[in-house]
Structures are given as structure tokens and as C-alpha cells.
Design a protein around this motif. Structure first.
Motif, PDB file in Angstrom:
ATOM      1  N   HIS A   8       5.219  59.654  12.620  1.00 46.27           N
ATOM      2  CA  HIS A   8       4.480  58.755  11.744  1.00 46.27           C
ATOM      3  C   HIS A   8       4.965  58.851  10.309  1.00 46.27           C
ATOM      4  O   HIS A   8       5.528  59.866   9.884  1.00 46.27           O
ATOM      5  N   GLU A  13      -2.024  56.390  10.480  1.00 49.81           N
ATOM      6  CA  GLU A  13      -1.407  55.483  11.454  1.00 49.81           C
ATOM      7  C   GLU A  13      -1.188  56.192  12.785  1.00 49.81           C
ATOM      8  O   GLU A  13      -1.332  55.590  13.860  1.00 49.81           O
ATOM      9  N   ALA A  14      -0.851  57.473  12.742  1.00 49.34           N
ATOM     10  CA  ALA A  14      -0.699  58.241  13.985  1.00 49.34           C
ATOM     11  C   ALA A  14      -2.033  58.354  14.706  1.00 49.34           C
ATOM     12  O   ALA A  14      -2.104  58.203  15.937  1.00 49.34           O
ATOM     13  N   ILE A  51       5.248  53.860  12.954  1.00 47.73           N
ATOM     14  CA  ILE A  51       5.222  54.704  14.151  1.00 47.73           C
ATOM     15  C   ILE A  51       6.545  54.608  14.897  1.00 47.73           C
ATOM     16  O   ILE A  51       7.073  53.510  15.115  1.00 47.73           O
TER      17      ILE A  51
END
Length: 327
Positions: A8, A13-14, A51
Motif C-alpha cells: 500500500h 487504503e490497505a 494498492i
């Protein structure tokens, strides 16, 4: 134990991506940095996607997500974060609103730039690698949905993708394409000029460009290409986004025929008429690890107010698509 690793650019976002599929519950989480595996650095050599999913040591999916209002060239800057993956044969997903409400004094609905959709479609076709563009849903007032239902389609795709051996040929991919096509048709029906290049991009006879701009031809600029695409970027200071991403979009929309920058049926020229050579290099040196290096990654020539730069061989990607020394 899962063999998946979620690489990431930002931990939130992960976290978001991991919850899209049960198969990712045990995935390792790793930040994209200089110690990342070589294959990850290769994908990030143009720009850093949100990602990169690994199965073992192999990249299998790249995802870019944005909830920003899709104004002007801004969505185009995201193209650089996906194009390298496609050139390396890794499927990509761009999760983006096709329309959203722009707030402020002149609040209104703003559509996604249709050319960003078309650029990713061309990237998919040229590289024979899936590039999906699931729409981020909005309510009746064009406010982004944030109740979890916005992730249903992309979540179905990720789940089916993983259960299909990391193969993107799954029903949710076709559903995504259908929704994307409907959204693209609506956008084009509301603004037909999107079918043509923007005012800042002209397709000209190569002979006319050579006659007008001193320093051409040279480097990878070729006179045996009958036409040249000239992108007029009128900034006066140091700039990267959205222009460096837009150049990749315009390349695939109007020039590119294959996965290498040499695979073109038109030259690609970036015109910066308000910057001279000295100022250009002060603001935009080739500096590995900095976005300014991407100015030398794509075009056949950079035309400044007093010079034309064409000799990019020392900065060019190698045959497999890597920018030498770029991190």
C-alpha cells in the motif's frame, strides 16, 4: 496462512482493500517503499498506485481509488499509476465516481473526464491486459455513497478474481464493464466534445511541426510518422500532476500502438512555451525518485520557448518497460 501481500501507499487504503474479500483476511500488509520487492518497484516506477496485490512474490492486481470530484485533467493524473501495470501484464482497477457534486459558490454535478475512461480502455486493448473502471456510486444529489454499499461491485470482483486463480475473466468484471459503458455513454451524451482531443491537444502534420519548432527532428522524434500529437501545457512554474499522468493518457488515446514508447503511429510532443531551457531544468531535473523524472519517460520531444529536448535515451525504459534508475 495466506500467500497474499497487500502493498500500500497509505495504510487506510490497505485496510479498505483487505475487507473487500474474505480471502484477504490473513494477507500480510506492507508499505510501498525502497525495500519493496523488485516486481513492486517495477510497477511503481511511473507513479505509486494505492494498492499492489502480491500472490507470493508475483504482482497480480493493481488498484487505484479516488473519491475526489472528477474535475478537468485531475482523473488523468491517475493513469500513470495504472499504465505500468498494464504494460507488465498485471490487471488494474480504477475505482472512481463517474459524477460527483462539486461544492462551493457554483455547486454543481461534475462528470468524470470521458477521456480518462477511453485512455484506460486503450491501455487495456494495446497491452491485452484487463483495466476495469467500476463507478463509485452517488446518491440522487451526486454525493458519494459512504455506507459500505459502494464497495459491493468491486468487492464481488476481487472475491471472484481470487477464487478464479487471480484471473480477471469473472462475471463481476463483465458487470463492471456494463456499468462503465452506461456511465461513459451518459457522460458523452452530456458533453459530445469529449470524443475529440481537448483544446490543449492538437494532431498536426509532422512536416508542419518540424518547420515551426527548431531542434526537431532528433532523438525518438521521427519524420516518417506523418502526424504528431502536440500537447500544449501552459504552466510557468514547477508542475507535475496532473500533466505527467495526462501525457500517458494522451499517448494511448492518440499515438500508442504497442507496449513500448517506440510503438507509435504518431509522435508525441509536449509543448511548454512559457518556460525556457534554463528554467525548465531548474524546475524539472531528471531526478530518480522524483516525479519530475517522468517528464522524460514518455514523449518524443519537449518543446520549450528556446529549445527542443529530444535525446532521452539515457532516461528511457528498457525493453521490458522499466525506466532506468527510476525509483
Amino acid at each position: 496462512m495466506s500467500d497474499y501481500t497487500i502493498v500500500h501507499d497509505a495504510i487506510q487504503e490497505a485496510d479498505w482493500f483487505q475487507q473487500l474479500a474474505d480471502e484477504l483476511a490473513g494477507a500480510a500488509i506492507s508499505r510501498l517503499d525502497d525495500d519493496a520487492p523488485e516486481a513492486v518497484l517495477e510497477i511503481a516506477s511511473y507513479d505509486r498506485p494505492d494498492i499492489i496485490l502480491l500472490d507470493g512474490d508475483e504482482p497480480v492486481l493493481v488498484v487505484e481509488k479516488t473519491g475526489h470530484v472528477p474535475t478537468g485533467k485531475n482523473p488523468m493524473q491517475r493513469v500513470a499509476r495504472l499504465v505500468k501495470a498494464a504494460e507488465l501484464g498485471v490487471p488494474g482497477v480504477f475505482f472512481v465516481p463517474y459524477a460527483a457534486k462539486k461544492h462551493g459558490e457554483n455547486a454543481s454535478k461534475t462528470n468524470l473526464n470521458y477521456r480518462a475512461i477511453q485512455a484506460l480502455r486503450r491501455i487495456e486493448a494495446v497491452n491485452d491486459t484487463p483495466m476495469l473502471i467500476p463507478p463509485w456510486p452517488t446518491d440522487d444529489d451526486y454525493e458519494l455513497v459512504h455506507d459500505g454499499s459502494e464497495d459491493e461491485l468491486i468487492g464481488r470482483f476481487v472475491t471472484q478474481f481470487l477464487r478464479n486463480g487471480c484471473d480477471a475473466d469473472v462475471p463481476a468484471a463483465e458487470e463492471t464493464r456494463e456499468q462503465s459503458e452506461r456511465g461513459a455513454e451518459r457522460i458523452l451524451s452530456e458533453y459530445a466534445p469529449y470524443e475529440q482531443p481537448p483544446n490543449s491537444v492538437a494532431i498536426e502534420r509532422t512536416d508542419d511541426v518540424v518547420a515551426r519548432d527548431d531542434g526537431l527532428p532528433g532523438g525518438s522524434f521521427r519524420t516518417d510518422r506523418a502526424e504528431t500529437v502536440v500537447c500544449d501545457f501552459g504552466f510557468r512554474t514547477r508542475r507535475t500532476d496532473p500533466y505527467i499522468g495526462a501525457q500517458f493518457a494522451y499517448d494511448y488515446l492518440y499515438c500508442r500502438t504497442g507496449p513500448s514508447v517506440s510503438d507509435r503511429d504518431r509522435n508525441l510532443v509536449l509543448h511548454m512555451p512559457k518556460l525556457d531551457r534554463e528554467t525548465w531544468f531548474d524546475y524539472h531535473p531528471y531526478k530518480p525518485g522524483n516525479k519530475t523524472a517522468l517528464w522524460y519517460a514518455c514523449a518524443d520531444a519537449l518543446v520549450l520557448s528556446d529549445d527542443a529536448l529530444t535525446d532521452f535515451d539515457q532516461f528511457r525504459q528498457r525493453d521490458e518497460g522499466r525506466l532506468d534508475q527510476y525509483r
